[in-house]
Design a protein around this motif. Sequence first.
Motif, PDB file in Angstrom:
ATOM      1  N   ASP A 187       0.826  -1.205   0.000  1.00 19.89           N
ATOM      2  CA  ASP A 187       0.000   0.000   0.000  1.00 19.89           C
ATOM      3  C   ASP A 187       0.865   1.261   0.000  1.00 19.89           C
ATOM      4  N   GLN A 188       1.952   1.229   0.781  1.00 16.88           N
ATOM      5  CA  GLN A 188       2.869   2.371   0.811  1.00 16.88           C
ATOM      6  C   GLN A 188       3.521   2.561  -0.556  1.00 16.88           C
ATOM      7  N   TRP A 189       3.935   1.480  -1.191  1.00 16.14           N
ATOM      8  CA  TRP A 189       4.511   1.558  -2.535  1.00 16.14           C
ATOM      9  C   TRP A 189       3.495   2.140  -3.517  1.00 16.14           C
ATOM     10  N   ASP A 190       2.256   1.703  -3.440  1.00 13.50           N
ATOM     11  CA  ASP A 190       1.236   2.207  -4.353  1.00 13.50           C
ATOM     12  C   ASP A 190       1.020   3.710  -4.169  1.00 13.50           C
ATOM     13  N   LYS A 191       1.193   4.204  -2.945  1.00  7.75           N
ATOM     14  CA  LYS A 191       1.040   5.642  -2.698  1.00  7.75           C
ATOM     15  C   LYS A 191       2.232   6.424  -3.236  1.00  7.75           C
ATOM     16  N   ILE A 192       3.444   5.962  -2.890  1.00  9.45           N
ATOM     17  CA  ILE A 192       4.602   6.790  -3.235  1.00  9.45           C
ATOM     18  C   ILE A 192       4.943   6.741  -4.719  1.00  9.45           C
ATOM     19  N   LYS A 193       4.533   5.680  -5.426  1.00  3.65           N
ATOM     20  CA  LYS A 193       4.890   5.612  -6.845  1.00  3.65           C
ATOM     21  C   LYS A 193       4.112   6.626  -7.681  1.00  3.65           C
ATOM     22  N   THR A 194       3.142   7.307  -7.065  1.00  7.81           N
ATOM     23  CA  THR A 194       2.427   8.377  -7.762  1.00  7.81           C
ATOM     24  C   THR A 194       3.113   9.738  -7.567  1.00  7.81           C
ATOM     25  N   ILE A 195       4.109   9.793  -6.683  1.00  5.90           N
ATOM     26  CA  ILE A 195       4.812  11.052  -6.414  1.00  5.90           C
ATOM     27  C   ILE A 195       5.792  11.339  -7.543  1.00  5.90           C
ATOM     28  N   THR A 196       5.718  12.529  -8.084  1.00  2.00           N
ATOM     29  CA  THR A 196       6.628  12.913  -9.164  1.00  2.00           C
ATOM     30  C   THR A 196       7.462  14.149  -8.828  1.00  2.00           C
ATOM     31  N   ASP A 197       7.034  14.919  -7.834  1.00  4.20           N
ATOM     32  CA  ASP A 197       7.719  16.171  -7.488  1.00  4.20           C
ATOM     33  C   ASP A 197       8.025  16.162  -5.992  1.00  4.20           C
ATOM     34  N   LEU A 198       9.299  15.944  -5.648  1.00  6.00           N
ATOM     35  CA  LEU A 198       9.679  15.840  -4.238  1.00  6.00           C
ATOM     36  C   LEU A 198       9.627  17.176  -3.512  1.00  6.00           C
ATOM     37  N   SER A 199       9.545  18.270  -4.257  1.00  4.51           N
ATOM     38  CA  SER A 199       9.492  19.591  -3.608  1.00  4.51           C
ATOM     39  C   SER A 199       8.123  19.897  -3.027  1.00  4.51           C
ATOM     40  N   THR A 200       7.127  19.077  -3.344  1.00  2.19           N
ATOM     41  CA  THR A 200       5.770  19.347  -2.856  1.00  2.19           C
ATOM     42  C   THR A 200       5.261  18.269  -1.901  1.00  2.19           C
ATOM     43  N   VAL A 201       6.138  17.349  -1.492  1.00  2.00           N
ATOM     44  CA  VAL A 201       5.718  16.229  -0.640  1.00  2.00           C
ATOM     45  C   VAL A 201       5.452  16.708   0.788  1.00  2.00           C
ATOM     46  N   ASP A 202       4.404  16.178   1.407  1.00  2.00           N
ATOM     47  CA  ASP A 202       4.141  16.418   2.822  1.00  2.00           C
ATOM     48  C   ASP A 202       4.933  15.393   3.625  1.00  2.00           C
ATOM     49  N   TRP A 203       6.137  15.757   4.017  1.00  2.00           N
ATOM     50  CA  TRP A 203       7.025  14.810   4.681  1.00  2.00           C
ATOM     51  C   TRP A 203       6.511  14.397   6.055  1.00  2.00           C
ATOM     52  N   GLU A 204       5.698  15.221   6.672  1.00  2.00           N
ATOM     53  CA  GLU A 204       5.201  14.877   8.009  1.00  2.00           C
ATOM     54  C   GLU A 204       4.246  13.695   7.978  1.00  2.00           C
ATOM     55  N   THR A 205       3.729  13.347   6.801  1.00  2.00           N
ATOM     56  CA  THR A 205       2.905  12.136   6.683  1.00  2.00           C
ATOM     57  C   THR A 205       3.715  10.951   6.144  1.00  2.00           C
ATOM     58  N   ILE A 206       4.697  11.235   5.286  1.00  2.00           N
ATOM     59  CA  ILE A 206       5.496  10.165   4.689  1.00  2.00           C
ATOM     60  C   ILE A 206       6.518   9.608   5.674  1.00  2.00           C
ATOM     61  N   ILE A 207       7.199  10.485   6.411  1.00  2.00           N
ATOM     62  CA  ILE A 207       8.276  10.051   7.298  1.00  2.00           C
ATOM     63  C   ILE A 207       7.797   9.057   8.355  1.00  2.00           C
ATOM     64  N   PRO A 208       6.706   9.319   9.094  1.00  2.00           N
ATOM     65  CA  PRO A 208       6.295   8.358  10.123  1.00  2.00           C
ATOM     66  C   PRO A 208       6.008   6.957   9.571  1.00  2.00           C
ATOM     67  N   SER A 209       5.371   6.877   8.404  1.00  2.00           N
ATOM     68  CA  SER A 209       5.074   5.570   7.822  1.00  2.00           C
ATOM     69  C   SER A 209       6.347   4.813   7.499  1.00  2.00           C
ATOM     70  N   SER A 210       7.332   5.511   6.933  1.00  2.00           N
ATOM     71  CA  SER A 210       8.583   4.864   6.554  1.00  2.00           C
ATOM     72  C   SER A 210       9.380   4.462   7.787  1.00  2.00           C
ATOM     73  N   VAL A 211       9.450   5.353   8.769  1.00  2.00           N
ATOM     74  CA  VAL A 211      10.156   5.032  10.013  1.00  2.00           C
ATOM     75  C   VAL A 211       9.539   3.811  10.679  1.00  2.00           C
ATOM     76  N   ASN A 212       8.218   3.729  10.656  1.00  2.00           N
ATOM     77  CA  ASN A 212       7.560   2.615  11.341  1.00  2.00           C
ATOM     78  C   ASN A 212       7.835   1.279  10.667  1.00  2.00           C
ATOM     79  N   ILE A 213       7.973   1.280   9.325  1.00  2.00           N
ATOM     80  CA  ILE A 213       8.328   0.042   8.632  1.00  2.00           C
ATOM     81  C   ILE A 213       9.684  -0.459   9.130  1.00  2.00           C
ATOM     82  N   LYS A 214      10.671   0.441   9.174  1.00  2.00           N
ATOM     83  CA  LYS A 214      11.989   0.014   9.646  1.00  2.00           C
ATOM     84  C   LYS A 214      11.939  -0.354  11.122  1.00  2.00           C
ATOM     85  N   ARG A 215      11.203   0.413  11.920  1.00  2.00           N
ATOM     86  CA  ARG A 215      11.103   0.131  13.354  1.00  2.00           C
ATOM     87  C   ARG A 215      10.571  -1.271  13.593  1.00  2.00           C
TER      88      ARG A 215
END
Length: 354
Positions: A187-215
């Motif tokens: 599901d995370q892959w399906d969300k991020i593969k639609t991102i094309t412009d990293l300058s407009t990403v809401d990192w406060e929503t992306i970072i916690p999800s990614s950190v939790n996968i590694k955690r």
Amino acid sequence: MILSVANKYEIQIGTISQANFDWLSSKNYAGWVLFADENTAELCLPRIEEFLPEDTPVIVVPEGELNKNLETCQDMWEDLFAAGVGRRWCAICLGGGVLEDMAGFVSSTYKRGIDFLQIPTTLLSMVDSSVGGKLGIDFNQVKNSIGVFNDPIAVWIDPVFLETLPLREIRSGYGEIIKHGLIADRDQWDKIKTITDLSTVDWETIIPSSVNIKREIVLEDPFEKGLRKALNFGHTIGHAIESYWLETDLRLFHGEAVAAGMIMESWLSTQLEALSSDELREITDYCLSMYGHQSIPEDSLPELLALMQQDKKNEDHRVNFTLLSAAGKARINATAEEELIVEAIRYYNGLAHA
């Protein structure tokens, strides 16, 4: 947001404030020392300086992977002695993955170990190197080949530091976010593969999800005996090409090398696992769209294979890979013959003309 790592330490994601340093003060250390690199000393330290005692020693080290070595560590140990740092002190590591790996290693070995706290300042360090307690330096042209496992007392992730970074650094960290989705969360892959412009990403929503996968992976396998090896997807070949170009004008940032590695190791996954050709094309197209392409010279193949043979994950002289059986599902401890690895590299090189 606060995430607990096995009741050993907490990862806080949000604004760093006086309350953080009040908590640190409550631990009654004999003193604090702060490690920064040349960039974070200028751009990031001013954001927390008001919370530090005026007499806090600040040790500034050269930035960049080229300086992640024993010589720099020796300078850092000498600076700790010169500052009068004792065993009841705490080190604050303010920087990206290189600084965190090295400062954590130096802290863990100085006088048989002092406590340390991590404040990651790059996207790469926020979602990857600050989580899991892996510390170390490069040696004999092999990345992270000397080091230890040791946990910090806390990790404070404040996305505000991303404002200090050039886009290339953001893109490098994003490679680890792609990896997390591909190995563990479709599901995370399906969300991020639609991102094309990293300058407009809401990192406060992306970072916690990614950190939790590694955690969650680290919680299950803290010392990389099994499942944690999944985090090495893209890294076996990626680390080799990163090391190969490290001291050249063609140097790749870590996430850029991992992105290329994920393309090649996805191709291996179609040969050795059940990854479909459609998923290979999807991964390939997305990584190329975000990172471009840098062809690998044919005459570099023997050196690259030799570097892969030195990878610390290997067993019985076989090159160890993490591969994908499907997007979101990894299989560890896969091996490939050298001929097939070469074919994977040639698949990648062929994309330059596709």
